[in-house]
Design an enzyme around this catalytic site. Structure first.
Site, PDB file in Angstrom:
ATOM      1  N   PHE A 144       4.623  59.910  13.106  1.00 13.99           N
ATOM      2  CA  PHE A 144       4.311  58.485  13.241  1.00 13.99           C
ATOM      3  C   PHE A 144       5.536  57.676  12.829  1.00 13.99           C
ATOM      4  O   PHE A 144       6.064  57.863  11.742  1.00 13.99           O
ATOM      5  CB  PHE A 144       3.104  58.078  12.384  1.00 13.99           C
ATOM      6  CG  PHE A 144       2.710  56.643  12.617  1.00 13.99           C
ATOM      7  CD1 PHE A 144       1.933  56.295  13.712  1.00 13.99           C
ATOM      8  CD2 PHE A 144       3.176  55.629  11.781  1.00 13.99           C
ATOM      9  CE1 PHE A 144       1.602  54.973  13.957  1.00 13.99           C
ATOM     10  CE2 PHE A 144       2.853  54.300  12.025  1.00 13.99           C
ATOM     11  CZ  PHE A 144       2.063  53.971  13.115  1.00 13.99           C
ATOM     12  N   ASP A 229      12.679  59.823   8.803  1.00 14.39           N
ATOM     13  CA  ASP A 229      11.822  58.657   8.608  1.00 14.39           C
ATOM     14  C   ASP A 229      11.163  58.821   7.246  1.00 14.39           C
ATOM     15  O   ASP A 229      10.228  59.602   7.082  1.00 14.39           O
ATOM     16  CB  ASP A 229      10.780  58.585   9.731  1.00 14.39           C
ATOM     17  CG  ASP A 229       9.827  57.405   9.561  1.00 14.39           C
ATOM     18  OD1 ASP A 229       9.749  56.858   8.438  1.00 14.39           O
ATOM     19  OD2 ASP A 229       9.154  57.045  10.537  1.00 14.39           O
ATOM     20  N   LYS A 258       7.431  50.493   3.655  1.00 13.25           N
ATOM     21  CA  LYS A 258       6.227  50.675   2.814  1.00 13.25           C
ATOM     22  C   LYS A 258       6.496  50.307   1.351  1.00 13.25           C
ATOM     23  O   LYS A 258       6.583  49.147   1.024  1.00 13.25           O
ATOM     24  CB  LYS A 258       5.661  52.091   2.981  1.00 13.25           C
ATOM     25  CG  LYS A 258       5.076  52.309   4.385  1.00 13.25           C
ATOM     26  CD  LYS A 258       3.711  52.968   4.384  1.00 13.25           C
ATOM     27  CE  LYS A 258       2.999  52.764   5.710  1.00 13.25           C
ATOM     28  NZ  LYS A 258       3.389  53.711   6.750  1.00 13.25           N
TER      29      LYS A 258
HETATM   30  C1  LIG Z   1       3.816  53.256   8.212  1.00  7.43           C
HETATM   31  C2  LIG Z   1       4.898  54.043   8.823  1.00  7.43           C
HETATM   32  C3  LIG Z   1       5.770  53.471   9.782  1.00  7.43           C
HETATM   33  C4  LIG Z   1       5.586  52.078  10.314  1.00  7.43           C
HETATM   34  O1  LIG Z   1       5.794  51.113   9.337  1.00  7.43           O
HETATM   35  P1  LIG Z   1       5.417  49.572   9.662  1.00  7.43           P
HETATM   36  O2  LIG Z   1       5.914  48.843   8.457  1.00  7.43           O
HETATM   37  O3  LIG Z   1       3.931  49.518   9.840  1.00  7.43           O
HETATM   38  O4  LIG Z   1       6.121  49.199  10.894  1.00  7.43           O
HETATM   39  C5  LIG Z   1       6.810  54.249  10.248  1.00  7.43           C
HETATM   40  N1  LIG Z   1       7.001  55.508   9.821  1.00  7.43           N
HETATM   41  C6  LIG Z   1       6.186  56.095   8.905  1.00  7.43           C
HETATM   42  C7  LIG Z   1       6.469  57.484   8.461  1.00  7.43           C
HETATM   43  C8  LIG Z   1       5.103  55.379   8.387  1.00  7.43           C
HETATM   44  O5  LIG Z   1       4.289  55.974   7.500  1.00  7.43           O
END
Ligand SMILES: *Cc1c(COP(=O)(O)O)cnc(C)c1O
Length: 406
Positions: A144, A229, A258
């Site tokens: 994600f 990420d 986050k």
């Molecule tokens: C939540 C999340 C995102 C997206 O972050 P947003 O601030 O909602 O755009 C991207 N990568 C990972 C691993 C996430 O957990």
């Protein structure tokens, strides 16, 4: 009614019905106040929050040093553009780099951080005629990365792509932890491999050490960038400052958001020094990125983690959660697996996990369910042993009832 509330939960829900686009599934509760791992609704009911702010409230709700830092900053500068220098952005960048590597670019969210990282990877291989010699990105099933077009294309989950096509060209997907599959997808036009060191939304799936080492070697051999990420795994979530730090390898780029600023909107990517000049002036920007308010909150977040020894607390409390859930697993056959890395905890069931969320909420404990069958917790790094025990007791009793009904 809670003193911070001005009306009932239902009155706010009715207002949303009239004025807010209904794209989120929301629980029928209006939250009005939070302190650490507790949060209160408009009716005054208290909840133990084991999923504070979807992982953004890494220190729980309204951490005192972050609140003070915001109050101090807000009377001097709220926002100024990136055509000027601010002490706050310099200080936060320095704090991040001292605990990781390279240089930082600030954005406002996770998806924006990933967009920037993908752009940087393509720009890094841009050729002199203005095109790019390598553009392809490999990402992973059940990953994600966010909701904007680049990040959602990188998110290899068909349910997030429905109705959106055509997506961004140049992406290929591999199964997680399958190095041979990655090797078969790499070609001379591949510029980057993008993955979470622990998949969060995909169900708390932990990358094998050998897999990550293999990706690192592959990127070195084929001249590609390895992008982690760390939007969810960063900022102490895994028990280290950043998730890559217990994998034995270092990515070329890591993205953050986050928990980065203790609950204030903030994103960033960090890249190795030699890559940074590829992001040439004029090629990328973010108007709100690196604003003094978020920077002040971020500095205070890192200071709190350091001064309160929260990496250590994170590891200790992780063991405590695991002890509870392993004990439960030996009693309850509906529990298939327990996976944890720091304050990223997944309990995989062999029945749907979603009903557990409402059942626990009724009993005053907030959790999350992801990937259909996984109960997921992202507790605050400063959660106490008593709170872990309190939460696990309610989850255990809830799963016991679900096992009887199954
Ligand atoms: C939540 C999340 C995102 C997206 O972050 P947003 O601030 O909602 O755009 C991207 N990568 C990972 C691993 C996430 O957990």
């Amino acid at each position: 009614m809670h003193p911070a509330a001005t009306r009932s939960s239902q009155q706010t829900i009715d207002q949303f019905g009239k004025y807010v686009i209904p794209n989120y599934k929301r629980y029928p509760v209006t939250l009005v106040h939070g302190e650490g791992s507790y949060v209160w609704d408009a009716e005054g009911k208290r909840y133990l929050d084991l999923f504070p702010g979807w992982g953004c409230d890494i220190l729980g709700h309204c951490p005192p040093l972050v609140v003070k830092a915001i109050q101090r900053q807000v009377q001097h500068l709220i926002h100024i553009p990136n055509t000027w220098y601010t002490e706050a952005q310099g200080d936060f960048a320095e704090a991040i780099v001292k605990h990781s590597f390279g240089k930082v670019f600030f954005a406002n969210s996770g998806t924006e951080a990933n967009e920037g990282a993908i752009k940087l990877a393509r720009l890094h291989y841009a050729n002199n005629s203005g095109g790019t010699s390598k553009y392809r990105v490999i990402s992973f099933a059940n990953g994600f990365h966010g909701r904007t077009f680049g990040s959602v294309t990188a998110t290899a989950q068909p349910k997030y792509h429905e109705g959106l096509g055509p997506l961004l060209p140049g992406f290929r997907y591999a199964p997680y932890n399958d190095l041979e599959a990655v090797k078969s997808l790499v070609d001379d036009e591949t510029c980057a491999i993008l993955l979470e060191p622990v998949q969060g939304e995909g169900g708390v799936n932990i990358a094998d050490e050998g897999f990550l080492k293999g990706l690192r070697e592959l990127c070195d051999q084929r001249d590609m960038l390895l992008i982690f990420d760390e939007v969810q795994t960063g900022m102490g979530r895994t028990g280290d400052w950043f998730g890559y730090q217990n994998t034995g390898i270092q990515p070329d780029i890591m993205t953050l958001a986050k928990g980065l600023a203790g609950g204030v909107a903030c994103g960033a990517f960090v890249c190795q020094d030699h890559i940074a000049p590829s992001l040439r002036p004029g090629m990328h920007a973010s108007t709100f990125g690196g604003n003094p308010l978020a920077m002040a909150a971020g500095i205070a977040t890192m200071m709190t983690i350091e001064e309160e020894g929260l990496l250590e607390n994170c590891r200790k409390m992780s063991d405590r959660f695991c002890q509870h859930f392993q004990a439960l697993k030996s009693k309850l056959p509906i529990i298939k697996d327990v996976r944890a890395r720091g304050m990223m905890i997944g309990v995989e069931l062999n029945i749907p996990a979603t009903p557990a969320v409402a059942k626990c909420m009724d009993r005053g404990v907030l959790i999350n369910a992801t990937h259909d069958t996984v109960v997921r917790l992202l507790p605050a790094l400063n959660i106490t042993a008593e709170q872990v025990d309190e939460g696990c007791k309610v989850i255990a009793e809830t799963l016991e009832v679900m096992a009887q009904e199954a």
